[in-house]
Design an enzyme around this catalytic site. Structure first.
Site, PDB file in Angstrom:
ATOM      1  N   SER A 103       0.870  -1.176   0.000  1.00  0.00           N
ATOM      2  CA  SER A 103       0.000   0.000   0.000  1.00  0.00           C
ATOM      3  C   SER A 103       0.905   1.223   0.000  1.00  0.00           C
ATOM      4  CB  SER A 103      -0.899   0.014   1.235  1.00  0.00           C
ATOM      5  OG  SER A 103      -1.565   1.257   1.327  1.00  0.00           O
ATOM      6  N   ARG A 104       0.780   2.065  -1.018  1.00  0.00           N
ATOM      7  CA  ARG A 104       1.663   3.235  -1.109  1.00  0.00           C
ATOM      8  C   ARG A 104       1.229   4.360  -0.188  1.00  0.00           C
ATOM      9  NH1 ARG A 104       1.303   1.642  -6.751  1.00  0.00           N
ATOM     10  NH2 ARG A 104       3.092   0.321  -7.149  1.00  0.00           N
ATOM     11  N   VAL A 105       0.114   4.157   0.525  1.00  0.00           N
ATOM     12  CA  VAL A 105      -0.307   5.123   1.543  1.00  0.00           C
ATOM     13  C   VAL A 105       0.327   4.759   2.880  1.00  0.00           C
ATOM     14  CG1 VAL A 105      -2.286   6.025   2.799  1.00  0.00           C
ATOM     15  CG2 VAL A 105      -2.428   5.731   0.339  1.00  0.00           C
TER      16      VAL A 105
END
Length: 527
Positions: free
Chosen positions: A389-391
């Protein structure tokens, strides 16, 4: 190119347009000169624009996609059996749109918003929203920092999703992709009665009618249908329906987002949409590219997924967003979000093919499901080494972020060392400890379908795993221990679970969880 016989066209026009002025009529009307495979070619419609909605004399609608020198190509939104050469087409002067509103919740509809579940007309106020719309600009977006909890331990702890994020679910067929999406929808029931509900849209693309009915039944039984809309583009529908179905789902999600709510849209799945778009493009004689897909298939998905966003809180600024339909302008509020869960099907786990790489590059992370894990009993069959997850932690509550920080590293070490244990050679105590801990964590992360966990239960059991409190419990008894452990906490330490849910985790919380875990583990060790 098609060789049009102008003598035939002339006779058709004289017959159909004998009472009208030739030039003015051709700008607004057209004549079908060829029909087949869901594509109609028309002479006339000189003023039509690409993407315009047109209507045939039978009431069937179509969308203008190609503007050629001699004719206009139209993709039909219904079956073409009632249309023949010589039929008249008229412009509508507007792009394709769908009427949306809260009355749609709990219903199964087609891509134009018409109910197909046999429950009568949709009641309540409806607002017209275009299927195609520009994505919000950068100045109207906020960073993704509010969690969208899925109820799946694996995802909420290691691959967190935030409201406004686009997280791809990717894997081979029959590996549990749809189950993850449906479980995420079911888990939003917990938040429906709060001041931050999440309205869900499930877009079924090229699926059997029986499959769509089964999904609707599951959502109904789990009490999730009253905040969900299902858009059905069945396998028997024309290719155009499969292509425009995700845009309909996004338009409904944008209505909730723009009016200050949170919404979640699931596209199941975009690889089938791409295949349908390829079919239409080849029928329209557009140039094929890699794997015979047209050159703009990347743009098809990017313009769809870029519409998902977390909108700024400032209502005055939010009202200045791109292309806000007049019908909802006075209802626009700030702070809404649209979260996307696109699904892509791979062939033999190949994530490097054309469509998967395209969508991976557009989204903010991916959840990769592996067939080998699925068949070995690890469900959900998520491969944590390629899933990301790039968040990241900004989409987790503080208590979850605090206890799950080392989990992904632990599991990565376990996967790396697990292969060595298969050779049967003697391993040092440190390596054995990592392997035994990893195996127990895998058991903890296993989860039955349609059985989402609330966030406090997830934190409690994952903390026990990361701190290795379960090291003496036999692996086959971990599941039984988990049930008793969570039942005990819910009965005796409800206040602790409430504080974990609110993001609070201190030394007292850690001490209680440790004492309960160690006390119960002794019972399982001696049994």
């Amino acid at each position: 190119m098609y060789d049009l016989k102008y003598s035939e066209i002339s006779s058709i026009l004289k017959k159909q347009l004998s009472d009208f002025q030739y030039e003015s009529k051709l700008s607004e009307y057209g004549i079908v000169v060829q029909i087949g495979d869901g594509i109609a070619r028309s002479f006339g419609l000189n003023s039509a624009f690409c993407g315009e909605l047109v209507e045939f004399h039978t009431g069937i609608k179509g969308i203008v996609l190609n503007l050629e020198k001699d004719y206009v190509s139209i993709v039909l939104l219904n079956h073409s059996k009632d249309i023949k050469e010589g039929d008249m087409i008229k412009r509508t002067g507007k792009t394709c749109s769908i009427k949306v509103g809260k009355g749609m919740l709990g219903r199964v509809i087609d891509i134009l918003g018409n109910p197909i579940d046999g429950k009568g007309e949709i009641v309540g106020p409806l607002f017209e929203m275009p299927l195609e719309r520009k994505a919000p600009g950068v100045i109207y977006r906020e960073p993704v920092k509010e969690p969208l909890q899925t109820g799946i331990k694996f995802i909420d702890s290691m691959i967190p999703i935030g409201r406004g994020q686009r997280e791809l679910i990717i894997g081979d067929r029959q590996t549990g992709k749809t189950t993850i999406a449906i479980d995420t929808i079911i888990n939003q029931k917990e938040f429906f009665e709060t001041d931050k509900p999440v309205y869900c849209i499930y877009v079924a693309i090229c699926q059997k009618g029986s499959t769509i009915a089964r999904i609707a039944k599951v959502l109904e039984e789990k009490g999730a249908m009253h905040y969900t809309v299902i858009i059905a583009a069945k396998a028997s529908d024309p290719a155009s329906i499969q292509v425009f179905a995700p845009f309909s789902g996004t338009s409904i999600g944008e209505y909730f987002r723009d009016t200050g709510h949170s919404s979640l849209v699931v596209y199941d799945d975009l690889s089938k949409q791409a295949v349908s778009y390829r079919e239409i493009s080849l029928l329209l004689r557009r140039s094929p590219g890699r794997e015979a897909y047209p050159g703009d298939v990347f743009y098809l998905h990017s313009r769809l997924l870029e519409r998902s966003a977390k909108i700024i809180e400032d209502q005055k600024m939010a009202k200045q967003m791109n292309d806000i339909p007049e019908s909802i302008k006075k209802y626009v509020k700030g702070g809404g979000s649209l979260t996307a869960l696109p699904i892509i099907e791979t062939q033999s786990g190949d994530v490097s093919s054309y469509i998967p790489t395209n969508v991976i590059s557009i989204t903010d992370g991916q959840i990769f499901l592996e067939k080998n894990l699925f068949h070995s009993g690890v469900r959900p069959a998520i491969n944590e080494s390629i899933s990301v997850s790039r968040v990241g932690g900004s989409a987790q509550i503080k208590s979850m972020r605090k206890i799950s920080g080392t989990l992904k590293i632990d599991q990565a070490q376990f996967r790396e060392l697990e292969s060595f244990s298969q050779f049967g050679s003697e391993l040092d105590p440190t390596t054995m400890n990592i392997i035994q801990k990893g195996k127990r964590n895998i058991e903890i992360l296993k989860q039955a379908p349609h059985n989402p966990y609330n966030i406090s239960d997830q934190i409690a059991i994952i903390y026990a795993g990361t701190k290795n409190f379960l090291k003496n419990i036999p692996i086959e008894k971990i599941s039984s221990f988990e049930k008793e452990y969570l039942f005990y906490l819910n009965e005796k330490h409800k206040n602790l679970l409430d504080s974990l849910k609110n993001g609070l985790f201190d030394e007292t919380s850690a001490s209680i969880l440790e004492n309960v875990a160690l006390e119960l583990s002794e019972k399982y060790l001696s049994s």
